[in-house]
Scaffold this motif. Structure first.
Motif, PDB file in Angstrom:
ATOM      1  N   VAL A  13      10.274  43.697  50.103  1.00 11.65           N
ATOM      2  CA  VAL A  13      11.182  44.809  49.846  1.00 11.65           C
ATOM      3  C   VAL A  13      12.463  44.241  49.250  1.00 11.65           C
ATOM      4  CG1 VAL A  13      12.395  46.765  50.833  1.00 11.65           C
ATOM      5  CG2 VAL A  13      10.209  46.033  51.778  1.00 11.65           C
ATOM      6  N   THR A  14      12.582  44.327  47.961  1.00 17.81           N
ATOM      7  CA  THR A  14      13.861  43.943  47.369  1.00 17.81           C
ATOM      8  C   THR A  14      14.645  45.217  47.138  1.00 17.81           C
ATOM      9  OG1 THR A  14      12.684  43.930  45.293  1.00 17.81           O
ATOM     10  CG2 THR A  14      13.344  41.794  46.184  1.00 17.81           C
ATOM     11  N   PRO A  15      15.923  45.188  47.478  1.00 13.00           N
ATOM     12  CA  PRO A  15      16.726  46.378  47.235  1.00 13.00           C
ATOM     13  C   PRO A  15      16.843  46.622  45.742  1.00 13.00           C
ATOM     14  CG  PRO A  15      18.087  44.549  48.005  1.00 13.00           C
ATOM     15  CD  PRO A  15      16.679  44.091  48.081  1.00 13.00           C
ATOM     16  N   ILE A  16      16.831  47.883  45.344  1.00 15.67           N
ATOM     17  CA  ILE A  16      16.969  48.185  43.923  1.00 15.67           C
ATOM     18  C   ILE A  16      18.415  47.937  43.481  1.00 15.67           C
ATOM     19  CG2 ILE A  16      17.385  50.656  44.361  1.00 15.67           C
ATOM     20  CD1 ILE A  16      15.819  51.176  41.742  1.00 15.67           C
ATOM     21  N   LEU A  17      19.319  48.148  44.429  1.00 17.52           N
ATOM     22  CA  LEU A  17      20.728  47.958  44.103  1.00 17.52           C
ATOM     23  C   LEU A  17      21.402  47.185  45.231  1.00 17.52           C
ATOM     24  CD1 LEU A  17      23.184  48.840  42.234  1.00 17.52           C
ATOM     25  CD2 LEU A  17      23.527  50.673  43.870  1.00 17.52           C
ATOM     26  N   SER A  18      22.063  46.092  44.885  1.00 17.67           N
ATOM     27  CA  SER A  18      22.848  45.377  45.904  1.00 17.67           C
ATOM     28  C   SER A  18      24.272  45.215  45.422  1.00 17.67           C
ATOM     29  CB  SER A  18      22.298  43.976  46.144  1.00 17.67           C
ATOM     30  OG  SER A  18      20.922  44.026  46.296  1.00 17.67           O
ATOM     31  N   LEU A  19      25.181  45.532  46.276  1.00 24.96           N
ATOM     32  CA  LEU A  19      26.582  45.254  46.006  1.00 24.96           C
ATOM     33  C   LEU A  19      26.982  44.145  46.965  1.00 24.96           C
ATOM     34  CD1 LEU A  19      27.949  48.905  45.870  1.00 24.96           C
ATOM     35  CD2 LEU A  19      27.017  47.523  44.023  1.00 24.96           C
ATOM     36  N   VAL A  20      27.598  43.098  46.442  1.00 26.14           N
ATOM     37  CA  VAL A  20      27.958  41.954  47.275  1.00 26.14           C
ATOM     38  C   VAL A  20      29.454  41.707  47.213  1.00 26.14           C
ATOM     39  CG1 VAL A  20      27.443  39.561  47.810  1.00 26.14           C
ATOM     40  CG2 VAL A  20      25.713  40.970  46.659  1.00 26.14           C
ATOM     41  N   ASN A  21      30.098  41.900  48.338  1.00 24.85           N
ATOM     42  CA  ASN A  21      31.538  41.593  48.492  1.00 24.85           C
ATOM     43  C   ASN A  21      32.407  42.171  47.381  1.00 24.85           C
ATOM     44  OD1 ASN A  21      30.789  40.113  50.710  1.00 24.85           O
ATOM     45  ND2 ASN A  21      30.628  38.212  49.530  1.00 24.85           N
ATOM     46  N   ILE A  22      32.194  43.443  47.094  1.00 22.78           N
ATOM     47  CA  ILE A  22      32.920  44.089  45.999  1.00 22.78           C
ATOM     48  C   ILE A  22      34.376  44.349  46.384  1.00 22.78           C
ATOM     49  CG2 ILE A  22      33.111  46.232  44.671  1.00 22.78           C
ATOM     50  CD1 ILE A  22      30.802  44.698  43.739  1.00 22.78           C
ATOM     51  N   GLY A  23      35.281  44.035  45.457  1.00 20.90           N
ATOM     52  CA  GLY A  23      36.696  44.345  45.664  1.00 20.90           C
ATOM     53  C   GLY A  23      37.255  44.986  44.411  1.00 20.90           C
ATOM     54  N   LYS A  24      38.192  45.879  44.600  1.00 21.05           N
ATOM     55  CA  LYS A  24      38.829  46.520  43.437  1.00 21.05           C
ATOM     56  C   LYS A  24      40.240  46.944  43.809  1.00 21.05           C
ATOM     57  CE  LYS A  24      39.098  48.324  39.345  1.00 21.05           C
ATOM     58  NZ  LYS A  24      38.942  47.517  38.124  1.00 21.05           N
ATOM     59  N   ARG A  25      41.165  46.581  42.932  1.00 18.34           N
ATOM     60  CA  ARG A  25      42.571  46.939  43.131  1.00 18.34           C
ATOM     61  C   ARG A  25      43.015  47.840  42.012  1.00 18.34           C
ATOM     62  NH1 ARG A  25      45.669  43.918  46.603  1.00 18.34           N
ATOM     63  NH2 ARG A  25      47.794  44.314  45.954  1.00 18.34           N
ATOM     64  N   PHE A  26      43.797  48.870  42.334  1.00 15.83           N
ATOM     65  CA  PHE A  26      44.480  49.652  41.302  1.00 15.83           C
ATOM     66  C   PHE A  26      45.967  49.465  41.537  1.00 15.83           C
ATOM     67  CE2 PHE A  26      40.527  52.156  41.850  1.00 15.83           C
ATOM     68  CZ  PHE A  26      40.037  52.022  40.567  1.00 15.83           C
ATOM     69  N   GLY A  27      46.616  48.704  40.669  1.00 15.38           N
ATOM     70  CA  GLY A  27      48.037  48.466  40.883  1.00 15.38           C
ATOM     71  C   GLY A  27      48.234  47.862  42.254  1.00 15.38           C
ATOM     72  N   ILE A  29      47.345  49.232  45.040  1.00 15.26           N
ATOM     73  CA  ILE A  29      46.438  49.820  46.023  1.00 15.26           C
ATOM     74  C   ILE A  29      45.097  49.112  46.020  1.00 15.26           C
ATOM     75  CG2 ILE A  29      45.180  51.895  46.661  1.00 15.26           C
ATOM     76  CD1 ILE A  29      47.515  53.497  45.522  1.00 15.26           C
ATOM     77  N   GLN A  30      44.694  48.663  47.192  1.00 15.21           N
ATOM     78  CA  GLN A  30      43.395  48.027  47.331  1.00 15.21           C
ATOM     79  C   GLN A  30      42.381  49.128  47.595  1.00 15.21           C
ATOM     80  OE1 GLN A  30      43.132  44.421  47.346  1.00 15.21           O
ATOM     81  NE2 GLN A  30      40.946  44.809  47.068  1.00 15.21           N
ATOM     82  N   ALA A  31      41.640  49.518  46.542  1.00 19.56           N
ATOM     83  CA  ALA A  31      40.728  50.649  46.690  1.00 19.56           C
ATOM     84  C   ALA A  31      39.463  50.258  47.431  1.00 19.56           C
ATOM     85  CB  ALA A  31      40.381  51.227  45.326  1.00 19.56           C
ATOM     86  N   LEU A  32      38.997  49.045  47.168  1.00 13.78           N
ATOM     87  CA  LEU A  32      37.802  48.571  47.860  1.00 13.78           C
ATOM     88  C   LEU A  32      38.015  47.125  48.235  1.00 13.78           C
ATOM     89  CD1 LEU A  32      34.875  49.894  45.641  1.00 13.78           C
ATOM     90  CD2 LEU A  32      35.447  50.652  47.946  1.00 13.78           C
ATOM     91  N   GLN A  33      37.538  46.744  49.436  1.00  9.46           N
ATOM     92  CA  GLN A  33      37.701  45.367  49.840  1.00  9.46           C
ATOM     93  C   GLN A  33      36.429  44.869  50.497  1.00  9.46           C
ATOM     94  OE1 GLN A  33      41.191  44.691  52.177  1.00  9.46           O
ATOM     95  NE2 GLN A  33      41.535  42.746  51.154  1.00  9.46           N
ATOM     96  N   ASN A  34      35.831  43.865  49.878  1.00 15.55           N
ATOM     97  CA  ASN A  34      34.732  43.173  50.524  1.00 15.55           C
ATOM     98  C   ASN A  34      33.609  44.114  50.939  1.00 15.55           C
ATOM     99  OD1 ASN A  34      33.884  40.680  51.012  1.00 15.55           O
ATOM    100  ND2 ASN A  34      34.902  40.437  52.997  1.00 15.55           N
ATOM    101  N   VAL A  35      33.218  45.008  50.043  1.00 12.76           N
ATOM    102  CA  VAL A  35      32.180  45.966  50.392  1.00 12.76           C
ATOM    103  C   VAL A  35      30.829  45.428  49.942  1.00 12.76           C
ATOM    104  CG1 VAL A  35      31.252  48.259  49.918  1.00 12.76           C
ATOM    105  CG2 VAL A  35      33.712  47.943  50.279  1.00 12.76           C
ATOM    106  N   SER A  36      29.915  45.348  50.901  1.00 23.19           N
ATOM    107  CA  SER A  36      28.546  44.957  50.569  1.00 23.19           C
ATOM    108  C   SER A  36      27.618  46.077  50.994  1.00 23.19           C
ATOM    109  CB  SER A  36      28.151  43.680  51.295  1.00 23.19           C
ATOM    110  OG  SER A  36      28.963  42.619  50.847  1.00 23.19           O
TER     111      SER A  36
END
Lengths: 505, 325
Positions: A13-27, A29-36
């Protein structure tokens, strides 16, 4: 975790979609931090969280609209780095946004194959093939639609089906839906759920964002909860209870119960007699007392919105009249209604209520008599009013000068409410008080409406969520096909009873 | 987690300020450029001359921005300016009573045209571009019929009438005072009164404005009357200056005014716009035209340059809006 080798011949079973340690900043504001996050092949996966939790940001990254600052995205096992949505589409990801993107003047068939119209010869559209393919695609969803109809003329629920057909036509493997049922009636939503299950059977993977908890339990296999840009948890839905899920989302206990009935009904504040408007509703008569919360239940299109708009005067009724404290109201004139003491929160806050370019403060202090245009604005008094209501309603804004466009949906709705509280209405009409609003803000708005009723305001509200009707109403009025068909006391009503009146069973 | 650190807050505050007030920066930049390249630019005489020259189009622009904030266009201002100028001259202001008439009659007529615009657009919700372009033809046609297509002139006008365009007070030309007065009044109207708030609300979301009790049609009417009054005042100033008028003199003023308004950063879809920024936009146009004259560039090139400025300003405004999302 599954190892690289198959386990007793079972496929890996391989996941079709994997997000690994996603981070995103807007100015700042840290919108996403370390999301897997892992989405398995052919599962129905719900993504929930309060407004601002980071759900949309996450979706936009997978769709190729945004690039993460940190972390990796793997689709079908391969790391991806998309620069635009077209690349994501080509790879097999299709996103259906809340604001639908069907082109209203083009036919259903054209919309479905937009961008990949079958051609014959040097670029001529192959119309017979188009119709055939479109019909086949819709049949896969168990639908038959008039293919030649301009898509804009379809009800919103069916426009959504066209969007789904579009993703099928584009041969998407992963279909992401952003609040697919927020503007659908219960009936339409159930139909949509069926279609989503059908998609799964056809080998598609579905990720959907929702604020409706019932939807998570009705549809999803697993659910991921985001809060403040962090992932809280991913769990199989089977192992969850609604209370537990709310707890994960909000990070605190949140348990709403029906308020105790407000006691003896007060005086008659609002009297509606024989109200009718051709093509929308007829013979609407009811009374609302001070301190009472009256809920209008019914399907989308049953005429509830039209009735409350006519009471306020947003539209002019053909016959019938409205009385406020025994005084007859001139029909079809919102200004007179406001002067008589009615406040009105319309169904669609962005299009009908908010001034997105204006500040929180100005949005709150705007309602007035419309007279005295040359009078100077009393800035000190307005500042006091605005800050009082921002505090009382717990509106989260950077400052009173912040533009309303930059607030979350829940806070925008609170601004619209605050506007009317500031004029102390005798009657407050609220059409869909909490549509598209997260659970935390929803509970606050409910609490506030109750408080307002306790202070003597008569509240008339429309909601497409039965649970909301049952939770808030002292009295429930049910509409079907433009008529009032039933009335029930709130504490004695049950989901089944109101539901059967709504559907006319 | 979602709090901003103080430095980035400071940065964003400064950048917001620059973003809001960039039109003044552009003005200063153009002025610095001209001052360093031409010794004739930064003289009191030349600067006053620029101010005097922009007053006419400036007053028109201030009216146009009020209408634009209500999310409507007024493309009839050029024809209203012509109407006012021609009528003013035709009143033959050779004695005091006629001078008064030469000021009041064009104002009254101009405002009537504005009221017609406002009623048609406010009450019937007709498309403002089409209505005001149509009105432009109607008014221009009426003026041409009235004067049979001929020039109109007045000889021996009273000194007071002269003074409207040619007078000085403390060394500053009278039209400059009028321009400053109109700018100040409209700025206060738009920022300090309920009128301004209602007009902005209508421009931002007309349906929502109606549902909070703003009498939309009435305020649209007022906005058009203000715009027409501005154009009429400009027409009177122009008549006082020229006194021998071509009955097509006002053609093109609506676009010069609109250029200034767009330079001033007003949103073409309404709801946002600032009278002082429009004022700055007018000054930029004036300074650029002045600079071209100082360098002896042909007059006809000014139209080209103004066109480029308009297109660039709109394009920049549109890209700023894309960034907002």
């Amino acid at each position: 975790m599954t190892s690289g080798l198959g386990n007793r011949g079972r496929a890996v079973v391989t996941p079709i979609l994997s997000l690994v340690n996603i981070g995103k900043r807007f100015g700042g504001i840290q919108a996403l931090q370390n999301v897997s996050l892992e989405v398995e092949d052919q599962e129905i996966h719900a993504l929930v969280g309060e407004n601002g939790a980071g759900k949309s940001t996450l979706i936009k990254m997978v769709a190729g609209n945004l690039r993460p600052d940190a972390g990796r995205i793997l689709f079908k096992g391969k790391e991806i780095s998309w620069h635009n949505p077209a690349q994501a589409r080509a790879a097999g990801i299709s996103v259906i946004y809340q604001e639908l993107t069907v082109i209203p003047h083009m036919t259903v068939a054209e919309n479905i194959f937009l961008g990949s119209l079958p051609t014959r010869g040097p670029g001529f559209v192959d119309w017979p093939a188009l119709r055939q393919e479109a019909a086949r695609t819709l049949a896969q969803l168990g639908l038959t639609l008039d293919l030649e109809m301009p898509a804009g003329q379809l009800p919103i629920g069916l426009q959504q089906m066209v969007e789904i057909a579009k993703s099928l036509a584009a041969r998407a493997d992963l279909i992401i839906m952003d609040e697919p049922t927020s503007s659908l009636s219960y009936h339409e939503a159930e139909k949509l759920w069926e279609v989503v299950r059908e998609l799964k059977c056809r080998g598609k993977t579905i990720v959907f964002v929702t604020h409706r908890l019932e939807e998570v339990f009705a549809l999803a296999e697993r659910v991921t909860v985001l809060r403040d840009g962090h992932k809280v948890d991913t769990e199989p839905v089977r192992q969850l209870t609604p209370d537990r899920l709310v707890n994960l989302m909000v990070g605190r206990e949140l348990h709403e119960t029906r308020a105790v009935a407000s006691g003896a009904p007060g005086r008659r504040v609002l009297e509606v007699t024989g109200l009718a408007r051709r093509g929308s509703f007829c013979e609407i008569s009811f009374v609302a007392h001070s301190g009472e919360i009256v809920g209008f239940a019914g399907l989308v299109g049953s005429g509830r919105t039209e009735v409350v708009r006519a009471i306020f005067g947003a539209d002019r009724p053909d016959v019938g009249h409205v009385m406020i404290e025994g005084k007859r109201l001139e029909p079809g004139d919102p200004r007179r209604a406001i002067r008589a003491g009615i406040g009105f929160v319309p169904e669609n806050r962005k299009e009908q209520a908010l001034f997105l370019q204006m500040s929180v403060e100005e949005n709150i202090v705007l309602p007035g008599s419309g007279r005295g245009g040359l009078r100077l604005v009393d800035q000190a008094a307005e500042l006091r009013t605005a800050s009082e209501f921002v505090n009382r309603l717990n509106i989260v804004a950077a400052s009173l000068d912040q533009r309303v466009a930059n607030l979350s949906g829940g806070n925008q709705q609170k601004v619209v409410l605050a506007r009317w509280l500031a004029v102390r209405p005798k009657v407050l009409i609220v059409d869909e008080p909490t549509r598209g609003i997260d659970v935390g803000a929803k509970a606050e708005i409910h609490e506030f409406l109750r408080l307002l009723a306790r202070q003597g305001t008569a509240i008339v509200f429309v909601s497409s969520e039965l649970s909301e009707i049952l939770l808030l109403s002292d009295r429930i009025l049910v509409m079907r096909d433009g008529r009032l068909v039933a009335e029930a006391a709130g504490e004695r009503a049950s989901q089944e009873m109101v539901g059967s009146y709504v559907l006319g069973l | 987690m979602r709090r901003r650190d103080p430095v980035s807050r400071q940065v964003s505050r400064v950048s917001a300020l620059v973003g809001r007030e960039w039109v003044w920066l552009v003005l200063v930049a153009v002025m610095v450029l001209l001052a360093t390249t031409s010794s004739n630019f930064l003289t009191t005489g030349n600067l006053l001359n620029v101010l005097r020259q922009v007053s006419i189009v400036g007053i028109v622009a201030i009216g146009v921005v009020v209408v634009l904030i209500s999310s409507n266009f007024d493309l009839s201002v050029g024809s209203i300016l012509t109407l006012a100028a021609v009528v003013s001259v035709q009143m033959q202001p050779v004695d005091p009573p006629r001078t008064l008439l030469a000021i009041l009659a064009p104002l009254a007529l101009g405002c009537t045209v504005g009221a017609a615009n406002g009623l048609i657009i406010g009450l019937l919700r007709a498309n403002s571009i089409i209505v005001t372009v149509g009105m432009q033809f109607v008014v221009t046609g009426c003026v041409l019929l009235y004067v049979a297509g001929q020039h109109v002139r007045v000889d021996n006008a009273t000194p007071f009438y002269f003074a409207v365009s040619g007078g000085y007070l403390f060394g500053i030309p009278v039209p400059v005072y009028l321009f400053l007065l109109v700018t100040t009044l409209c700025h206060l109207l738009m920022t300090r009164t309920l009128f301004g708030r209602y007009v902005r609300a209508i421009g931002g979301n007309a349906e929502a404005a109606r549902l909070v009790g703003v009498p939309v049609a009435r305020y649209v009417l007022y906005a058009y009357i203000i715009s027409a009054a501005g154009a009429s005042v400009s027409g009177i100033i122009l008549a006082s200056r020229v006194r021998n008028l071509d009955p097509t003199v006002g053609i093109g003023y609506e676009f010069s005014a609109l250029t200034a308004v767009v330079l001033g950063g007003a949103r073409l879809s309404g709801g946002r716009g600032n009278v002082l920024h429009t004022f700055a936009g007018v000054l930029i146009l004036g300074v650029v035209a002045n600079g071209m004259r100082l360098f002896n560039l042909p007059f006809n090139m000014q139209l080209l340059v103004q066109g480029i400025i308009l297109v660039v300003a709109v394009a920049l405004g549109a890209s700023a809006k894309v960034d907002e999302r």
